[in-house]
Design a protein around this motif. Structure first.
Motif, PDB file in Angstrom:
ATOM      1  N   MET A   3       0.825  -1.218   0.000  1.00 13.00           N
ATOM      2  CA  MET A   3       0.000   0.000   0.000  1.00 13.00           C
ATOM      3  C   MET A   3       0.854   1.261   0.000  1.00 13.00           C
ATOM      4  O   MET A   3       0.386   2.324  -0.377  1.00 13.00           O
ATOM      5  CB  MET A   3      -0.917   0.015   1.230  1.00 13.00           C
ATOM      6  CG  MET A   3      -1.822  -1.185   1.317  1.00 13.00           C
ATOM      7  SD  MET A   3      -3.537  -0.861   0.999  1.00 13.00           S
ATOM      8  CE  MET A   3      -3.909   0.620   1.837  1.00 13.00           C
ATOM      9  N   LYS A   4       2.084   1.169   0.441  1.00  8.76           N
ATOM     10  CA  LYS A   4       2.953   2.354   0.543  1.00  8.76           C
ATOM     11  C   LYS A   4       3.920   2.448  -0.637  1.00  8.76           C
ATOM     12  O   LYS A   4       4.884   3.187  -0.586  1.00  8.76           O
ATOM     13  CB  LYS A   4       3.746   2.312   1.853  1.00  8.76           C
ATOM     14  CG  LYS A   4       2.901   2.377   3.106  1.00  8.76           C
ATOM     15  CD  LYS A   4       2.137   3.676   3.233  1.00  8.76           C
ATOM     16  CE  LYS A   4       3.051   4.783   3.657  1.00  8.76           C
ATOM     17  NZ  LYS A   4       2.398   6.015   4.007  1.00  8.76           N
ATOM     18  N   SER A   5       3.681   1.714  -1.732  1.00  6.25           N
ATOM     19  CA  SER A   5       4.661   1.660  -2.806  1.00  6.25           C
ATOM     20  C   SER A   5       4.864   3.000  -3.517  1.00  6.25           C
ATOM     21  O   SER A   5       5.811   3.156  -4.264  1.00  6.25           O
ATOM     22  CB  SER A   5       4.304   0.570  -3.816  1.00  6.25           C
ATOM     23  OG  SER A   5       3.062   0.848  -4.419  1.00  6.25           O
ATOM     24  N   GLY A   6       4.002   3.977  -3.283  1.00  9.24           N
ATOM     25  CA  GLY A   6       4.195   5.304  -3.872  1.00  9.24           C
ATOM     26  C   GLY A   6       5.109   6.206  -3.061  1.00  9.24           C
ATOM     27  O   GLY A   6       5.375   7.341  -3.449  1.00  9.24           O
ATOM     28  N   VAL A   7       5.610   5.722  -1.945  1.00 12.83           N
ATOM     29  CA  VAL A   7       6.453   6.534  -1.056  1.00 12.83           C
ATOM     30  C   VAL A   7       7.817   6.797  -1.692  1.00 12.83           C
ATOM     31  O   VAL A   7       8.430   5.902  -2.261  1.00 12.83           O
ATOM     32  CB  VAL A   7       6.637   5.825   0.305  1.00 12.83           C
ATOM     33  CG1 VAL A   7       7.713   6.489   1.137  1.00 12.83           C
ATOM     34  CG2 VAL A   7       5.328   5.779   1.064  1.00 12.83           C
ATOM     35  N   GLN A   8       8.265   8.056  -1.583  1.00 13.74           N
ATOM     36  CA  GLN A   8       9.651   8.406  -1.913  1.00 13.74           C
ATOM     37  C   GLN A   8      10.258   9.115  -0.716  1.00 13.74           C
ATOM     38  O   GLN A   8       9.653  10.046  -0.175  1.00 13.74           O
ATOM     39  CB  GLN A   8       9.730   9.314  -3.139  1.00 13.74           C
ATOM     40  CG  GLN A   8       9.732   8.559  -4.432  1.00 13.74           C
ATOM     41  CD  GLN A   8      10.403   9.341  -5.556  1.00 13.74           C
ATOM     42  OE1 GLN A   8      10.635  10.539  -5.474  1.00 13.74           O
ATOM     43  NE2 GLN A   8      10.720   8.638  -6.629  1.00 13.74           N
TER      44      GLN A   8
END
Length: 194
Positions: A3-8
């Motif tokens: 679910m957090k794969s968009g985190v940078q």
């Protein structure tokens, strides 16, 4: 998929200090930026201005706070104690060659650090911060920290093993980007200079 794969996560090392220039281990000593370090920090501003960060955290050390301010993000930053540099204990302020004159083959990555932190301690601190960050709603995160802690953080992020940090070089005022390749944690960019 995570679910957090968009985190940078942007890891930013503070600018040059007298001790970073001389190679002295600077953990708990609050050394200010040099004039060159302030110029390096200012050079970060145009790059970071092009990003929209929803969380900005900085080490409690003055050199990281000043770098954050000069990079244009100081008014949005919160001090995060876990971002402090490795505690070098009895080796604070000393260079590796100086220490090796007494302790041959000494390495911050593999040797005991009397009165300080060892690699597992720093790795545990990095993992705790990763867990904390992933529990937030933030997706674009800037962290202002230090060379060794950032190297351990990057290693812990990518591999779950702090020892990989020994192989990651981080210059003063360098930026690194951590994120995901599909749903796998990855080092996207490392040791970028503005």
């Amino acid at each position: 998929m995570n679910m957090k794969s968009g985190v940078q996560i942007w890891l930013i090392r503070h600018g040059e200090t007298e001790w970073s220039k001389s190679g002295q281990h600077t953990g708990t000593t609050d050394i200010p930026l040099t004039d060159e370090g302030r110029k390096q920090a200012q050079a970060l501003a145009p790059v970071l201005a092009s990003r929209s960060f929803d969380l900005v955290l900085t080490s409690p050390m003055g050199r990281a706070i000043e770098t954050c301010r000069l990079a244009g993000l100081g008014d949005r930053a919160t001090v995060e104690p876990e971002l402090h540099e490795w505690n070098y204990g009895i080796y604070e302020g000393r260079t590796t060659p100086d220490i090796r004159a007494e302790v041959p083959d000494w390495s911050v990555w593999t040797s005991p650090i009397p009165q300080g932190e060892n690699l597992a301690d720093v790795g545990g601190r990095a993992q705790a911060l990763i867990d904390k960050l992933l529990a937030t709603q933030a997706t674009n995160i800037a962290l202002f920290s230090h060379a060794h802690f950032s190297r351990v953080f990057g290693a812990q992020w990518a591999m779950g093993s702090p020892s990989l940090g020994a192989h990651l070089v981080m210059d003063t005022a360098a930026m690194s980007v951590l994120g995901f390749e599909r749903d796998v944690r990855a080092i996207i960019k490392w040791n970028l200079l503005p």
